[in-house]
Design a protein around this motif. Structure first.
Motif, PDB file in Angstrom:
ATOM      1  N   ASP A   5      42.614  50.905  40.396  1.00 36.69           N
ATOM      2  CA  ASP A   5      41.997  49.586  40.251  1.00 36.69           C
ATOM      3  C   ASP A   5      40.501  49.654  40.521  1.00 36.69           C
ATOM      4  OD1 ASP A   5      44.256  48.301  39.550  1.00 36.69           O
ATOM      5  OD2 ASP A   5      44.731  47.531  41.541  1.00 36.69           O
ATOM      6  N   LYS A   6      40.144  50.379  41.571  1.00 34.77           N
ATOM      7  CA  LYS A   6      38.732  50.474  41.925  1.00 34.77           C
ATOM      8  C   LYS A   6      37.931  51.158  40.832  1.00 34.77           C
ATOM      9  CE  LYS A   6      39.163  50.225  46.909  1.00 34.77           C
ATOM     10  NZ  LYS A   6      39.469  51.030  48.098  1.00 34.77           N
ATOM     11  N   LEU A   7      38.512  52.212  40.261  1.00 24.81           N
ATOM     12  CA  LEU A   7      37.847  52.897  39.158  1.00 24.81           C
ATOM     13  C   LEU A   7      37.603  51.937  38.008  1.00 24.81           C
ATOM     14  CD1 LEU A   7      39.371  56.458  38.671  1.00 24.81           C
ATOM     15  CD2 LEU A   7      36.955  55.846  38.853  1.00 24.81           C
ATOM     16  N   LEU A   8      38.624  51.169  37.708  1.00 28.52           N
ATOM     17  CA  LEU A   8      38.553  50.231  36.600  1.00 28.52           C
ATOM     18  C   LEU A   8      37.466  49.182  36.859  1.00 28.52           C
ATOM     19  CD1 LEU A   8      39.945  49.676  33.919  1.00 28.52           C
ATOM     20  CD2 LEU A   8      41.518  48.182  35.110  1.00 28.52           C
ATOM     21  N   GLN A  76      37.307  35.577  30.239  1.00 29.98           N
ATOM     22  CA  GLN A  76      37.594  34.990  31.537  1.00 29.98           C
ATOM     23  C   GLN A  76      38.894  35.544  32.114  1.00 29.98           C
ATOM     24  OE1 GLN A  76      35.430  32.669  33.202  1.00 29.98           O
ATOM     25  NE2 GLN A  76      36.675  33.635  34.757  1.00 29.98           N
ATOM     26  N   ARG A  77      39.864  35.724  31.259  1.00 30.22           N
ATOM     27  CA  ARG A  77      41.140  36.259  31.684  1.00 30.22           C
ATOM     28  C   ARG A  77      40.984  37.695  32.179  1.00 30.22           C
ATOM     29  NH1 ARG A  77      45.598  34.834  27.331  1.00 30.22           N
ATOM     30  NH2 ARG A  77      44.550  32.834  27.366  1.00 30.22           N
ATOM     31  N   LEU A  78      40.169  38.457  31.459  1.00 34.43           N
ATOM     32  CA  LEU A  78      39.873  39.832  31.850  1.00 34.43           C
ATOM     33  C   LEU A  78      39.209  39.854  33.212  1.00 34.43           C
ATOM     34  CD1 LEU A  78      39.850  42.819  30.731  1.00 34.43           C
ATOM     35  CD2 LEU A  78      37.496  42.367  30.077  1.00 34.43           C
ATOM     36  N   CYS A  79      38.305  38.929  33.400  1.00 37.33           N
ATOM     37  CA  CYS A  79      37.579  38.812  34.655  1.00 37.33           C
ATOM     38  C   CYS A  79      38.547  38.584  35.809  1.00 37.33           C
ATOM     39  CB  CYS A  79      36.605  37.644  34.537  1.00 37.33           C
ATOM     40  SG  CYS A  79      35.065  37.896  35.381  1.00 37.33           S
ATOM     41  N   TYR A  80      39.492  37.687  35.613  1.00 45.73           N
ATOM     42  CA  TYR A  80      40.483  37.402  36.647  1.00 45.73           C
ATOM     43  C   TYR A  80      41.339  38.625  36.931  1.00 45.73           C
ATOM     44  CZ  TYR A  80      39.580  32.397  36.195  1.00 45.73           C
ATOM     45  OH  TYR A  80      39.027  31.168  36.185  1.00 45.73           O
ATOM     46  N   LYS A  81      41.638  39.359  35.885  1.00 41.86           N
ATOM     47  CA  LYS A  81      42.515  40.520  35.999  1.00 41.86           C
ATOM     48  C   LYS A  81      41.825  41.632  36.791  1.00 41.86           C
ATOM     49  CE  LYS A  81      45.668  42.841  32.816  1.00 41.86           C
ATOM     50  NZ  LYS A  81      45.987  42.967  31.390  1.00 41.86           N
ATOM     51  N   ILE A  82      40.560  41.826  36.516  1.00 45.68           N
ATOM     52  CA  ILE A  82      39.798  42.914  37.138  1.00 45.68           C
ATOM     53  C   ILE A  82      39.379  42.548  38.554  1.00 45.68           C
ATOM     54  CG2 ILE A  82      37.734  44.361  36.921  1.00 45.68           C
ATOM     55  CD1 ILE A  82      39.845  44.774  34.725  1.00 45.68           C
ATOM     56  N   PRO A  84      40.631  40.482  41.370  1.00 49.27           N
ATOM     57  CA  PRO A  84      41.764  39.694  41.865  1.00 49.27           C
ATOM     58  C   PRO A  84      41.342  38.542  42.780  1.00 49.27           C
ATOM     59  CG  PRO A  84      42.169  42.044  42.115  1.00 49.27           C
ATOM     60  CD  PRO A  84      40.729  41.891  41.736  1.00 49.27           C
ATOM     61  N   GLY A  85      40.359  38.757  43.610  1.00 46.99           N
ATOM     62  CA  GLY A  85      39.920  37.708  44.522  1.00 46.99           C
ATOM     63  C   GLY A  85      39.407  36.490  43.783  1.00 46.99           C
ATOM     64  N   LEU A  86      38.728  36.751  42.670  1.00 46.32           N
ATOM     65  CA  LEU A  86      38.178  35.670  41.869  1.00 46.32           C
ATOM     66  C   LEU A  86      39.293  34.834  41.269  1.00 46.32           C
ATOM     67  CD1 LEU A  86      35.382  34.640  40.655  1.00 46.32           C
ATOM     68  CD2 LEU A  86      35.995  35.947  38.639  1.00 46.32           C
ATOM     69  N   TYR A  87      40.290  35.543  40.740  1.00 46.92           N
ATOM     70  CA  TYR A  87      41.415  34.859  40.130  1.00 46.92           C
ATOM     71  C   TYR A  87      42.136  33.996  41.159  1.00 46.92           C
ATOM     72  CZ  TYR A  87      45.913  34.035  37.962  1.00 46.92           C
ATOM     73  OH  TYR A  87      47.033  33.434  37.468  1.00 46.92           O
ATOM     74  N   LYS A  88      42.308  34.568  42.341  1.00 49.87           N
ATOM     75  CA  LYS A  88      43.011  33.880  43.412  1.00 49.87           C
ATOM     76  C   LYS A  88      42.307  32.571  43.786  1.00 49.87           C
ATOM     77  CE  LYS A  88      45.189  35.864  47.510  1.00 49.87           C
ATOM     78  NZ  LYS A  88      44.880  36.970  48.431  1.00 49.87           N
ATOM     79  N   SER A  89      40.991  32.647  43.930  1.00 45.04           N
ATOM     80  CA  SER A  89      40.263  31.449  44.338  1.00 45.04           C
ATOM     81  C   SER A  89      40.282  30.398  43.238  1.00 45.04           C
ATOM     82  CB  SER A  89      38.821  31.803  44.717  1.00 45.04           C
ATOM     83  OG  SER A  89      38.135  32.364  43.640  1.00 45.04           O
ATOM     84  N   GLU A  90      40.188  30.870  41.985  1.00 43.12           N
ATOM     85  CA  GLU A  90      40.267  29.928  40.871  1.00 43.12           C
ATOM     86  C   GLU A  90      41.668  29.330  40.784  1.00 43.12           C
ATOM     87  OE1 GLU A  90      38.041  29.040  37.871  1.00 43.12           O
ATOM     88  OE2 GLU A  90      36.938  29.081  39.733  1.00 43.12           O
ATOM     89  N   LYS A  91      42.645  30.162  41.029  1.00 41.67           N
ATOM     90  CA  LYS A  91      44.024  29.718  40.944  1.00 41.67           C
ATOM     91  C   LYS A  91      44.288  28.652  41.988  1.00 41.67           C
ATOM     92  CE  LYS A  91      47.492  32.302  42.286  1.00 41.67           C
ATOM     93  NZ  LYS A  91      48.425  33.426  42.369  1.00 41.67           N
ATOM     94  N   LEU A  92      43.771  28.891  43.189  1.00 44.68           N
ATOM     95  CA  LEU A  92      43.955  27.925  44.258  1.00 44.68           C
ATOM     96  C   LEU A  92      43.306  26.600  43.889  1.00 44.68           C
ATOM     97  CD1 LEU A  92      43.387  30.079  47.448  1.00 44.68           C
ATOM     98  CD2 LEU A  92      45.482  28.897  46.784  1.00 44.68           C
ATOM     99  N   ARG A  93      42.135  26.732  43.254  1.00 47.15           N
ATOM    100  CA  ARG A  93      41.394  25.543  42.897  1.00 47.15           C
ATOM    101  C   ARG A  93      42.124  24.738  41.825  1.00 47.15           C
ATOM    102  NH1 ARG A  93      36.981  24.131  39.755  1.00 47.15           N
ATOM    103  NH2 ARG A  93      36.897  26.104  38.679  1.00 47.15           N
TER     104      ARG A  93
END
Ligand SMILES: [Zn+2]
Ligand SMILES: [Zn+2]
Length: 106
Positions: A5-8, A76-82, A84-93
């Motif tokens: 994941d980190k490499l990606l 945007q979906r790619l961004c969330y996938k790469i 995870p913290g960003l996706y989580k915060s958006e998801k919570l929102r």
């Protein structure tokens, strides 16, 4: 996160950063003329003072520069996938789980 994941993240990071705020895309929005992408709020703010792409200087729609903007859901979906913290915060929102469920068929 695993090592792969980190490499990606390192590999794709430059493609997921908005040049206007230097952060990850939030509501990724692309300019239809050149396909450069920015956060929605960043580019909306920007085109109030300029009608040219901040990256390549292509001219946006003369009548209404907002017509040159379109939401980039794939990015945007790619961004969330790469990022995870960003996706989580958006998801919570948003309390919106559809992104993850739609991924397989996208
Ligand atoms: Zn931005
Ligand atoms: Zn451009």
């Amino acid at each position: 996160t695993s090592r792969s994941d980190k490499l990606l993240v390192r590999d794709v990071n430059p493609h997921l950063l908005c040049v206007l705020c230097r952060g990850y895309f939030v509501e990724a929005t692309s300019i239809v003329e050149c396909l450069h992408s920015f956060c929605k709020s960043c580019i909306v703010k920007y085109i109030k003072t300029s009608r040219y792409c901040p990256i390549c200087d292509v001219q946006l729609n003369r009548q209404d520069p907002f017509l040159s903007l379109k939401p980039d859901e794939i990015l945007q979906r790619l961004c969330y996938k790469i990022v995870p913290g960003l996706y989580k915060s958006e998801k919570l929102r948003r309390k919106d789980f559809s992104v993850r469920h739609n991924e397989a068929i996208a």
